[in-house]
Design an enzyme around this catalytic site. Structure first.
Site, PDB file in Angstrom:
ATOM      1  N   ASN A  34      42.840   6.744  15.571  1.00  0.00           N
ATOM      2  CA  ASN A  34      40.984   6.707  15.805  1.00  0.00           C
ATOM      3  C   ASN A  34      40.679   8.433  14.788  1.00  0.00           C
ATOM      4  O   ASN A  34      41.317   9.194  14.217  1.00  0.00           O
ATOM      5  CB  ASN A  34      40.510   7.246  17.105  1.00  0.00           C
ATOM      6  CG  ASN A  34      41.569   8.421  17.724  1.00  0.00           C
ATOM      7  OD1 ASN A  34      40.710   9.720  18.125  1.00  0.00           O
ATOM      8  ND2 ASN A  34      41.885   8.383  18.684  1.00  0.00           N
ATOM      9  N   ARG A  35      39.082   9.142  14.430  1.00  0.00           N
ATOM     10  CA  ARG A  35      38.454   9.190  13.822  1.00  0.00           C
ATOM     11  C   ARG A  35      38.656  11.260  14.918  1.00  0.00           C
ATOM     12  O   ARG A  35      37.968  12.172  14.217  1.00  0.00           O
ATOM     13  CB  ARG A  35      37.134   9.262  13.293  1.00  0.00           C
ATOM     14  CG  ARG A  35      37.134   7.941  12.495  1.00  0.00           C
ATOM     15  CD  ARG A  35      35.752   7.510  12.808  1.00  0.00           C
ATOM     16  NE  ARG A  35      34.742   7.988  12.126  1.00  0.00           N
ATOM     17  CZ  ARG A  35      34.244   8.153  11.025  1.00  0.00           C
ATOM     18  NH1 ARG A  35      35.159   7.983   9.963  1.00  0.00           N
ATOM     19  NH2 ARG A  35      33.164   9.061  10.814  1.00  0.00           N
TER      20      ARG A  35
END
Ligand code: CTP
Ligand code: CA
Length: 240
Positions: A34-35
């Protein structure tokens, strides 16, 4: 005011902070991620250390710089998967006064890990990835603490919400605070260009009903500024 907090207000306290994103392997070369950059969690750890706490910072995958020399009262542990993060949190949080879960934990992992690199074959079917649920580290820890009476007295969750048409993300965060059962929940609005990896942020610090009694204020704290400023407000609120 957070800025007026006396330094050392957490001295003698033990604080565990998670930062960054988890990474769930699919095969030896691929993963689901994820970011999350880890910036907010790192800022929180440095702030808690500056306030005199004995800090354990558990990082997943981060895309941010840690100072080359960490304060003497800050210990770092690195993990990759949600499972590893859970083990690390359980170990560190047992004797902690405060836990801040700033990490972005993968809700799901590939149900099967392929020991060998997944290959495409000419004319073959497109692969389908089946996922299974990861444990909810935060909710599990609140449950354990409430039933055993042992564990951090202050547990702080994070909620990054985009909201959607007709749903106010702040309402989602209020519901999440109730669902998780933690004392404080830090809400931020996210989108492709909002918050992730940025230095500026906007957070609302929501308090559970029980915590409001202690804090004596019903209004959520709202901070717009650097992640450092947000960290100082969150740590001050949690210390209260
Ligand atoms: N969290 C956790 N374990 C998980 C997922 C989330 O401990 N498996 C923690 C996060 O670190 C964060 C809080 O729970 O502090 C809220 O995470 P979030 O992803 O916003 O909540 P979820 O309950 O996973 O709900 P959603 O369906 O919105 O992702
Ligand atoms: Ca989630």
């Amino acid at each position: 005011e957070p800025d007026a907090a006396p330094s050392g207000r957490l001295s003698g306290r033990t604080v565990v902070i998670t930062a960054g994103g988890t990474r769930e392997p699919l095969d030896p070369v691929r993963y689901l991620g994820n970011r999350s950059s880890g910036k907010q969690g790192i800022a929180l750890a440095l702030e808690a250390a500056a306030q005199g706490a004995e800090v354990t910072l558990i990082t997943g995958i981060i895309d941010a710089e840690l100072p080359p020399e960490l304060p003497g009262n800050l210990t770092r542990q690195s993990v990759e998967t949600a499972h590893q993060l859970q083990q690390a949190v359980l170990g560190a949080a047992e004797h902690a006064d405060m836990l801040i879960m700033a990490a972005a934990v993968a809700d799901f992992r590939p149900a099967e890990y392929a020991q060998a690199k997944i290959k495409k074959s000419e004319g073959g079917e497109n692969p389908v990835i089946t996922l299974e649920r990861n444990p909810d580290i935060l909710a599990d820890l609140v449950r354990r603490r409430n039933s055993s009476g042992r564990g951090p007295g202050v547990i702080v969750g994070f909620a990054a919400e985009t909201g959607d048409e007709g749903t106010d993300p702040l309402d989602l965060a209020q519901q999440k605070l109730l669902r998780k059962g933690c004392e404080l929940l830090v809400f931020n609005r996210v989108g492709e260009d909002l918050v992730f990896g940025q230095d500026q942020t906007e957070v609302h610090i929501l308090a559970s009903f029980g915590a409001q009694g202690v804090l004596g204020e019903a209004e959520p704290v709202h901070v717009t500024g650097s992640k450092q400023e947000a960290a100082s407000a969150v740590v001050a609120r949690a210390a209260q």
